[in-house]
Design a protein around this motif. Structure first.
Motif, short mmCIF file in Angstrom:
data_model
loop_
_atom_site.label_atom_id
_atom_site.label_comp_id
_atom_site.label_asym_id
_atom_site.label_seq_id
_atom_site.Cartn_x
_atom_site.Cartn_y
_atom_site.Cartn_z
N ALA A 330 0.73 -1.32 -0.20
CA ALA A 330 0.06 -0.13 0.06
C ALA A 330 1.00 1.35 0.05
CB ALA A 330 -0.78 -0.06 1.38
N TYR A 354 -4.93 -0.03 -2.38
CA TYR A 354 -4.13 1.13 -3.02
C TYR A 354 -4.36 0.93 -4.58
CZ TYR A 354 -0.56 4.67 -4.28
OH TYR A 354 0.32 5.70 -4.78
N LYS A 367 -6.82 5.47 -2.24
CA LYS A 367 -5.96 4.89 -1.22
C LYS A 367 -6.74 4.90 0.26
CE LYS A 367 -1.16 4.86 0.47
NZ LYS A 367 0.33 5.70 0.38
#
Length: 622
Positions: A330, A354, A367
């Motif tokens: 991420a 993400y 995100k």
């Protein structure tokens, strides 16, 4: 077995369970007791089945005479009807002596010759069980007791599993002495011209105190004129007091003259309340499957599959577990998608999602992590809206062509014929709808109208000529043009719709010494439809604050990134105009005017004089 002799009795629940009882005494009707219910269905034997909730027993209400020197088979069909998890089943017979008194000598309160605390998987399928009982003794569940004279089929369902539910739609006993020889091991080969059958049954039992271990195996090969079948079942069972563990292995293969071919191999293990199983199935023309059932399925090493379908939940436990497509975590800014576990700021197990890509140096992404929260960057937003555009046509001496906007669903037409004079009607106004080169519909405003003023005045009004001799005391008027209106004509099914519009001219002067011609026709087209309109959030703070000089020779606004945003411009010179990136023009009307507008692309301007202006720019995505 083909030679089995049915013992007198009806062993299903077609009579609403009247032949079954909750106790070996057989004095009550089982369906009158809480925990037992009757269910109906086309796939139930006799059309009905008994549903048992919680751990409960049931007994056939009639004591059936048996002979210990004969062999009996006890069969049942069972289905797990619980919300989840296995059920467990005991199947066999209660035994009675010559006086009809219940016998209870070990092993077991009853003789569970067919199933001993056997797991029934929650797979929505019916499961058939069968076992044999013969002789007299107190060594195994496959023996009557030494003084047994009567027996009654019995069951214990959902043993030690409160809340679980089980269906039973029959539990029967048959005399199979003529089909099996009296022995621990029986081998039989029978050929009758239509059927060849080979069978082998063996059992091995050992017992010490309350501990018992059994191995039972049955193998069958059958051939008829149109079917070949092979079946093998092996069961290993170990019991100590109320604790039981079993291993059941079954293999089946079948073919027939109609081209049907199938094979199945399965192994089922159970220990107390835990169970697991593996089943391999192949059916010609249908496909194949492997069914694995267990509380935890552990796979060592890498697993590769062309397709994975998850029907319930998938849990990611490890700190770096996740799904990765282009992104490794991420925090990875590469194009791709990541969903999974992400270490939080304290080093514990967090989470992250993400998805993003780079577009000409600008990131578009969504995100969220445990620590950063949700961020949406440079996304394209769409708003569904009803669209409408209006086009007016009055030009003569040409055919106007209008290509309908994408997404247009209906059109409305207002068509005005030209006005006439006494000796000449106005020309028709004609609209032709086409799909590509194909004509779909033609509309014509024709035939004149009463009165002098047309519906779409000043278009289509009547003309006139002075009366003969040039007298001014009277005028000879012509007709006004006819009016035609078309409402909500559906064009949604056309692939390349367009309109061709021809405007009619007014009639010439009348016969008098002077006059006025009829006015020309007209047409108004309104397109309506639905579509997505680009939308975007606006930043709460301007990214650029500045000023520039608008030149009297025209020019462009400052080039900014992104080039889409909300502009606030002040100190504009009167008469200055601004054209947005989409081609929309705004014009000032008063001294030192301020304008606020959105432009997708760098705006341009014209100005009557050189003027210094101030601006604020609030960026938007899209």
């Amino acid at each position: 077995m083909d030679d089995a002799k049915a013992v007198n009795g009806v062993f299903d629940f077609s009579d609403d369970g009247a032949r079954w009882s909750t106790s070996a005494s057989g004095t009550d009707v089982i369906t009158a007791t809480t925990g037992y219910a009757l269910a109906s269905g086309d796939d139930f034997k006799g059309g009905k089945a008994l549903e048992i909730t919680d751990s409960r027993a049931g007994f056939y209400g009639t004591k059936i005479p048996v002979s210990r020197d004969r062999i009996y088979r006890v069969k049942a069909r069972v289905k797990n009807n619980s919300f989840s998890g296995v059920t467990r089943i005991f199947l066999g017979v209660a035994t009675f002596d010559g006086n009809g008194d219940l016998e209870t000598a070990l092993p077991g309160s009853h003789r569970y010759c067919t199933a001993i605390n056997t797991a029934v998987p929650n797979d929505g399928e019916w499961h058939e069980f069968e076992g044999v009982i013969t002789g007299g003794g107190n060594s195994t569940h496959n023996e009557f007791r030494p003084t047994t004279a009567f027996a009654a089929p019995m069951f214990i369902a959902n043993y030690a599993l409160p809340g679980q539910k089980t269906y039973i739609d029959y539990l029967s006993i048959e005399d199979i002495t003529e089909a099996k020889a009296e022995a621990d091991r029986v081998e039989q080969v029978a050929v009758d011209g239509d059927t060849a059958l080979a069978g082998d049954i063996s059992s091995l039992t050992t017992r010490m105190g309350t501990a018992e271990a059994d191995i039972a195996a049955e193998e069958t090969a059958r051939v008829t004129q149109d079917t070949a079948l092979a079946n093998s079942i092996t069961t290993l069972s170990a019991d100590l007091d109320d604790t039981n563990a079993t291993v059941t292995q079954q293999a089946t293969a079948i073919t027939d003259l109609e081209g049907y071919a199938a094979a199945r191999y399965g192994i089922e293990v159970s220990a107390g309340g835990a169970s697991a199983g593996v089943s391999l199935v192949a059916i010609d023309g249908t496909g194949s499957a492997i069914h694995v059932r267990a509380q935890d399925i552990l796979l060592d090493g890498s697993v590769k599959v062309p397709q994975l379908s998850i029907e319930e939940g998938l849990i990611l436990d490890e700190i770096n577990a996740g799904f990765s497509l282009g992104k490794s975590s991420a925090a990875d800014t590469a194009d791709g998608i990541y969903l999974g576990r992400t270490p939080d700021n304290s080093g514990g197990v967090g989470f992250g999602f993400y998805v993003g890509r780079d577009v000409a140096g600008m990131e578009q992404s969504i995100k969220i992590t445990k620590d950063t929260g949700l961020t949406i960057r440079n996304a394209d937003f769409r708003i569904g809206a009803v669209t409408k555009s209006v086009h007016e046509y009055t030009g003569l001496d040409t055919t106007h062509t209008l290509t309908l906007d994408a997404g247009t669903e209906t059109i409305n037409l207002q068509i005005q014929q030209a006005g006439g004079v006494p000796q000449e009607d106005g020309e028709d106004t004609v609209v032709v709808l086409k799909d590509g080169a194909t004509t779909i519909q033609t509309w014509t405003a024709t035939g004149n109208d009463t009165g002098l003023t047309a519906v779409m005045t000043p278009y289509g009004n009547a003309g006139y000529g002075q009366l003969a001799g040039g007298a001014d005391s009277g005028q000879d008027f012509g007709p006004s043009g006819a009016y035609l209106e078309i409402s909500e004509y559906d064009v949604s099914g056309l692939t390349s719709p367009s309109l061709e519009i021809t405007i009619g001219d007014g009639g010439d002067f009348g016969t008098g010494g002077g006059g006025f011609p009829g006015t020309q026709g007209a047409c108004t087209v309104t397109q309506e439809g639905t579509g997505d309109q680009l939308a975007s959030p606006v930043s709460v703070e301007p990214s650029v604050t500045g000023s520039f000089t608008m030149s009297s020779s025209g020019g462009s606004f400052p080039s900014l990134t992104p080039d889409t945003g909300l502009w606030v411009v002040t100190e504009l010179y009167p008469g200055a105009s601004i054209t947005t990136g989409e081609g929309k023009t705004l014009t000032t009307k008063s001294q030192w005017t301020a304008l606020t507008f959105i432009s997708r692309g760098t705006p341009t301007y014209t100005s009557p004089a050189n003027t210094a202006v101030n601006y604020l720019f609030y960026p938007m995505s899209g």
